[in-house]
Design a protein around this motif. Structure first.
Motif, PDB file in Angstrom:
ATOM      1  N   ILE A 356     -37.222 -38.043  20.247  1.00  0.00           N
ATOM      2  CA  ILE A 356     -36.113 -37.100  20.108  1.00  0.00           C
ATOM      3  C   ILE A 356     -35.654 -37.081  18.647  1.00  0.00           C
ATOM      4  CG2 ILE A 356     -35.341 -37.220  22.500  1.00  0.00           C
ATOM      5  CD1 ILE A 356     -33.153 -39.185  21.604  1.00  0.00           C
ATOM      6  N   PRO A 357     -35.361 -35.897  18.116  1.00  0.00           N
ATOM      7  CA  PRO A 357     -35.036 -35.782  16.694  1.00  0.00           C
ATOM      8  C   PRO A 357     -33.577 -36.048  16.358  1.00  0.00           C
ATOM      9  CG  PRO A 357     -35.186 -33.599  17.669  1.00  0.00           C
ATOM     10  CD  PRO A 357     -35.562 -34.572  18.757  1.00  0.00           C
ATOM     11  N   ARG A 358     -32.768 -36.429  17.348  1.00  0.00           N
ATOM     12  CA  ARG A 358     -31.342 -36.639  17.110  1.00  0.00           C
ATOM     13  C   ARG A 358     -31.036 -38.100  16.816  1.00  0.00           C
ATOM     14  NH1 ARG A 358     -32.626 -33.433  20.595  1.00  0.00           N
ATOM     15  NH2 ARG A 358     -32.785 -34.950  22.298  1.00  0.00           N
ATOM     16  N   ALA A 359     -30.152 -38.328  15.839  1.00  0.00           N
ATOM     17  CA  ALA A 359     -29.721 -39.695  15.535  1.00  0.00           C
ATOM     18  C   ALA A 359     -28.727 -40.164  16.586  1.00  0.00           C
ATOM     19  CB  ALA A 359     -29.084 -39.760  14.153  1.00  0.00           C
ATOM     20  N   ASN A 360     -28.820 -41.428  16.939  1.00  0.00           N
ATOM     21  CA  ASN A 360     -27.855 -42.058  17.840  1.00  0.00           C
ATOM     22  C   ASN A 360     -27.061 -43.106  17.084  1.00  0.00           C
ATOM     23  OD1 ASN A 360     -28.797 -42.209  21.333  1.00  0.00           O
ATOM     24  ND2 ASN A 360     -29.014 -40.505  19.904  1.00  0.00           N
ATOM     25  N   ALA A 361     -25.884 -43.431  17.603  1.00  0.00           N
ATOM     26  CA  ALA A 361     -25.057 -44.457  16.992  1.00  0.00           C
ATOM     27  C   ALA A 361     -25.673 -45.833  17.197  1.00  0.00           C
ATOM     28  CB  ALA A 361     -23.646 -44.422  17.593  1.00  0.00           C
ATOM     29  N   ASP A 362     -25.258 -46.800  16.378  1.00  0.00           N
ATOM     30  CA  ASP A 362     -25.756 -48.155  16.523  1.00  0.00           C
ATOM     31  C   ASP A 362     -25.175 -48.854  17.753  1.00  0.00           C
ATOM     32  OD1 ASP A 362     -27.258 -47.812  14.303  1.00  0.00           O
ATOM     33  OD2 ASP A 362     -26.001 -48.997  12.961  1.00  0.00           O
ATOM     34  N   THR A 363     -24.265 -48.197  18.451  1.00  0.00           N
ATOM     35  CA  THR A 363     -23.737 -48.736  19.707  1.00  0.00           C
ATOM     36  C   THR A 363     -24.379 -48.071  20.917  1.00  0.00           C
ATOM     37  OG1 THR A 363     -21.886 -47.165  19.677  1.00  0.00           O
ATOM     38  CG2 THR A 363     -21.511 -49.321  18.664  1.00  0.00           C
ATOM     39  N   GLU A 364     -25.498 -47.364  20.713  1.00  0.00           N
ATOM     40  CA  GLU A 364     -26.175 -46.688  21.817  1.00  0.00           C
ATOM     41  C   GLU A 364     -27.598 -47.223  21.979  1.00  0.00           C
ATOM     42  OE1 GLU A 364     -25.014 -42.230  22.386  1.00  0.00           O
ATOM     43  OE2 GLU A 364     -25.236 -42.556  20.221  1.00  0.00           O
ATOM     44  N   ASN A 365     -27.884 -47.800  23.146  1.00  0.00           N
ATOM     45  CA  ASN A 365     -29.270 -48.139  23.452  1.00  0.00           C
ATOM     46  C   ASN A 365     -30.036 -46.850  23.677  1.00  0.00           C
ATOM     47  OD1 ASN A 365     -27.511 -48.169  25.930  1.00  0.00           O
ATOM     48  ND2 ASN A 365     -29.478 -48.268  26.985  1.00  0.00           N
ATOM     49  N   CYS A 366     -31.172 -46.717  23.002  1.00  0.00           N
ATOM     50  CA  CYS A 366     -31.941 -45.471  23.070  1.00  0.00           C
ATOM     51  C   CYS A 366     -33.399 -45.789  22.803  1.00  0.00           C
ATOM     52  CB  CYS A 366     -31.424 -44.469  22.036  1.00  0.00           C
ATOM     53  SG  CYS A 366     -32.443 -42.976  21.875  1.00  0.00           S
ATOM     54  N   VAL A 367     -34.270 -45.296  23.697  1.00  0.00           N
ATOM     55  CA  VAL A 367     -35.709 -45.447  23.529  1.00  0.00           C
ATOM     56  C   VAL A 367     -36.385 -44.560  24.577  1.00  0.00           C
ATOM     57  CG1 VAL A 367     -36.133 -47.353  25.141  1.00  0.00           C
ATOM     58  CG2 VAL A 367     -37.469 -47.223  23.031  1.00  0.00           C
ATOM     59  N   ALA A 368     -37.658 -44.269  24.411  1.00  0.00           N
ATOM     60  CA  ALA A 368     -38.400 -43.464  25.383  1.00  0.00           C
ATOM     61  C   ALA A 368     -38.391 -44.149  26.747  1.00  0.00           C
ATOM     62  CB  ALA A 368     -39.843 -43.269  24.915  1.00  0.00           C
ATOM     63  N   HIS A 369     -38.094 -43.353  27.805  1.00  0.00           N
ATOM     64  CA  HIS A 369     -38.055 -43.944  29.141  1.00  0.00           C
ATOM     65  C   HIS A 369     -38.668 -42.992  30.163  1.00  0.00           C
ATOM     66  CE1 HIS A 369     -36.135 -47.010  31.956  1.00  0.00           C
ATOM     67  NE2 HIS A 369     -36.806 -47.685  31.052  1.00  0.00           N
ATOM     68  N   ASN A 370     -38.181 -42.994  31.410  1.00  0.00           N
ATOM     69  CA  ASN A 370     -38.905 -42.387  32.526  1.00  0.00           C
ATOM     70  C   ASN A 370     -38.710 -40.876  32.626  1.00  0.00           C
ATOM     71  OD1 ASN A 370     -39.590 -44.976  33.170  1.00  0.00           O
ATOM     72  ND2 ASN A 370     -38.142 -45.178  34.854  1.00  0.00           N
ATOM     73  N   GLY A 371     -39.824 -40.177  32.877  1.00  0.00           N
ATOM     74  CA  GLY A 371     -39.763 -38.736  33.043  1.00  0.00           C
ATOM     75  C   GLY A 371     -40.838 -38.235  33.987  1.00  0.00           C
ATOM     76  N   SER A 372     -40.869 -36.924  34.187  1.00  0.00           N
ATOM     77  CA  SER A 372     -41.868 -36.312  35.066  1.00  0.00           C
ATOM     78  C   SER A 372     -42.203 -34.917  34.573  1.00  0.00           C
ATOM     79  CB  SER A 372     -41.357 -36.246  36.511  1.00  0.00           C
ATOM     80  OG  SER A 372     -40.384 -35.227  36.664  1.00  0.00           O
ATOM     81  N   LEU A 373     -43.303 -34.370  35.094  1.00  0.00           N
ATOM     82  CA  LEU A 373     -43.704 -33.019  34.722  1.00  0.00           C
ATOM     83  C   LEU A 373     -42.743 -31.971  35.271  1.00  0.00           C
ATOM     84  CD1 LEU A 373     -47.568 -32.867  35.297  1.00  0.00           C
ATOM     85  CD2 LEU A 373     -46.341 -33.250  33.148  1.00  0.00           C
ATOM     86  N   ILE A 374     -42.601 -30.874  34.532  1.00  0.00           N
ATOM     87  CA  ILE A 374     -42.028 -29.642  35.050  1.00  0.00           C
ATOM     88  C   ILE A 374     -43.225 -28.741  35.342  1.00  0.00           C
ATOM     89  CG2 ILE A 374     -40.601 -27.619  34.546  1.00  0.00           C
ATOM     90  CD1 ILE A 374     -38.843 -29.377  32.827  1.00  0.00           C
ATOM     91  N   PRO A 375     -43.439 -28.355  36.607  1.00  0.00           N
ATOM     92  CA  PRO A 375     -44.707 -27.706  36.989  1.00  0.00           C
ATOM     93  C   PRO A 375     -44.801 -26.247  36.564  1.00  0.00           C
ATOM     94  CG  PRO A 375     -43.267 -27.891  38.895  1.00  0.00           C
ATOM     95  CD  PRO A 375     -42.577 -28.605  37.776  1.00  0.00           C
ATOM     96  N   VAL A 376     -45.283 -26.028  35.357  1.00  0.00           N
ATOM     97  CA  VAL A 376     -45.508 -24.684  34.831  1.00  0.00           C
ATOM     98  C   VAL A 376     -47.000 -24.529  34.601  1.00  0.00           C
ATOM     99  CG1 VAL A 376     -45.010 -23.048  32.990  1.00  0.00           C
ATOM    100  CG2 VAL A 376     -43.242 -24.683  33.725  1.00  0.00           C
ATOM    101  N   LYS A 377     -47.631 -23.652  35.351  1.00  0.00           N
ATOM    102  CA  LYS A 377     -49.084 -23.505  35.269  1.00  0.00           C
ATOM    103  C   LYS A 377     -49.493 -23.058  33.875  1.00  0.00           C
ATOM    104  CE  LYS A 377     -52.923 -21.960  38.135  1.00  0.00           C
ATOM    105  NZ  LYS A 377     -53.295 -21.237  39.377  1.00  0.00           N
TER     106      LYS A 377
END
Length: 473
Positions: A356-377
């Protein structure tokens, strides 16, 4: 789906530690980043992300240590895991979801999956017994228990606990893999062995497979413990936390694509492509490492054609601030791999990172986590949780140039200290995004965008995100 995966404390005492977790956070935020960071608890989003509803965690799970975790879906119901049990929501009206029932059953992290009328719940903390009334017990004691619990959910208002199966090192996550008619296999991922734990001895290079006759769950049993890394896997390195590469001593998460007989493994220090034609004997086709930028291979998502895999790096175990200029865009990110070749000659080929291109504060835990597909053929689009980094919808159709389509987030839970929070799992189910927020509960979002609108036409009866359906078969 882990906390402290790379350097976490002794696993079996982790629940008590996490229940009291309030980490001191640095107040130093670069001026340019600070201007872009929302205020405390402030909701910000792109115009295409419509926030339809928020349902706070039920009172029995209201404590900061009662972390909301993963999702499973069946019909008009959503089942949300929590470190202290699970909640059933009626989502027949997505803008007005309602709590149907709450099951208190402590045993982090209580990941959930569903097959037929059965719900499978992961217990990854050492307990006094296999009941929902258990209390923490040191893993150094032989009679301590952890593993998979099975519930009958034929009456969603009164889930009934019917069976438990103990597994080595517990069950951090579980993956539903259908077998022959009437049988389900639960692939149990666990890790971090310790020579002082009688039931979790090193090297623990295996997964546990639980076989469940769906019409007779009382007969569920541990059917196999295949060793996936006979050579020991990635030995890891000695870099300072959180950026050191984890050693491989088990798998964190496994994502199956049952109709194509393949599976992607996020196995700590290794990313792996498996053949699962024989459900009891997963077989490695190809594995990859990224010791420069990946600290902890955490989870995986195939595209619908199964010629790409998105792996996530849970840098810092989900408990630290890694969405900032100091860490950069290539760490704590997604890695997009193409699958090239056929059969046993298939290989994972790296194409790009996405963060993600947005900066987070140093008081925010942030990292890539769980997701799923949006089914667009014809497109490869997914929605993804980033803890306090919020929810991102992004397109990886061009695997070399992924791009973000929309996003939703809240400002920090606190401006003074890091309180663990944010979206743990964000999945797309029957036209809407459902987010399980660690502290805030259920969020429902309707993305209205020409890139994703066709996904609303696809309806499922069941969704376990780690058991991917073929949306267009």
């Amino acid at each position: 789906m882990a906390l402290f995966p790379g350097r976490r404390p002794k696993r079996r005492t982790l629940v008590g530690t996490l229940a009291a977790l309030v980490l001191a956070g640095s107040a130093a935020v670069a001026p340019a980043a600070a201007a872009a960071i929302p205020g405390q608890d402030e909701v910000v989003k792109t115009a295409n992300m419509h926030h339809l509803a928020n349902i706070p965690k039920p009172p029995v799970f209201s404590g900061t240590g009662s972390y909301g975790t993963d999702w499973a879906f069946k019909g008009n119901y959503a089942f949300a895991g929590n470190y202290d049990g699970f909640t059933v929501y009626d989502i027949s009206k997505p803008a007005k979801p309602q709590i149907v029932t709450v099951v208190k059953c402590p045993g982090s992290q209580n990941d959930v999956s569903i097959s037929g009328n059965l719900l499978f719940l992961s217990t990854d903390s050492s307990r006094s017994d296999d009941s929902c009334q258990s209390v923490p017990k040191p893993a150094t004691e032989k009679d301590a228990w952890e593993g998979i619990k099975i519930f009958d959910i034929s009456d969603v208002r009164n889930p009934r606990y019917v069976k438990a199966v103990e597994t080595k090192c517990g069950s951090h996550t579980n993956t539903l893999v259908p077998g022959k008619k009437g049988t389900a296999y639960i692939y149990v991922s666990s890790y971090r062995p310790d020579s002082t734990f009688p039931d979790c001895q090193p090297p623990h290079d295996l997964i546990s497979i639980v076989e469940v006759p769906l019409n007779n769950p009382q007969a569920a049993k541990l059917a196999a413990e295949p060793v996936l890394f006979p050579d020991g896997g990635n030995p890891g390195d000695k870099k300072d936390y959180p950026e050191g590469t984890s050693e491989t001593s088990g798998c964190h998460d496994l994502t199956a694509y049952p109709s194509k007989n393949i599976m992607a493994g996020a196995c700590m220090g290794d990313g792996v492509l498996f053949d699962i034609s024989d459900r009891l004997k997963p077989r490695i086709i190809h594995s990859v490492r990224d010791d420069e930028n990946f600290a902890f291979w955490h989870s995986a998502t195939f595209n619908n054609k199964a010629n790409k895999v998105v792996f996530t790096d849970e840098l810092g175990g989900g408990s630290t601030a890694t969405c900032n200029a100091a860490i950069g865009q290539d760490k704590g990110a997604d890695a997009v791999y193409d699958i090239v070749g056929k059969g046993d000659k298939r290989k994972l080929v790296f194409r790009s990172y996405f963060k993600i291109p947005r900066a987070n504060a140093d008081t925010e835990n942030c990292v890539a986590h769980n997701g799923s597909l949006i089914p667009v053929k014809g497109r490869d689009i997914m929605v993804q949780a980033w803890y306090q980094g919020g929810i991102s919808v992004w397109d990886f159709t061009d695997s070399r140039k992924p791009k973000e389509i929309g996003w939703f987030e809240r400002g920090p839970l606190s401006n003074d200290q890091l309180i663990l929070g944010g979206s743990w799992s964000a999945y797309y189910y029957n036209g809407y995004i459902y987010s399980s927020d660690i502290q805030k509960g259920l969020d429902v979002i309707d993305i209205r965008d020409k890139a994703t609108d066709k996904g609303k036409r696809v309806k499922l009866d069941v969704l376990n995100a780690q058991s991917q359906p073929d949306y267009f078969d």
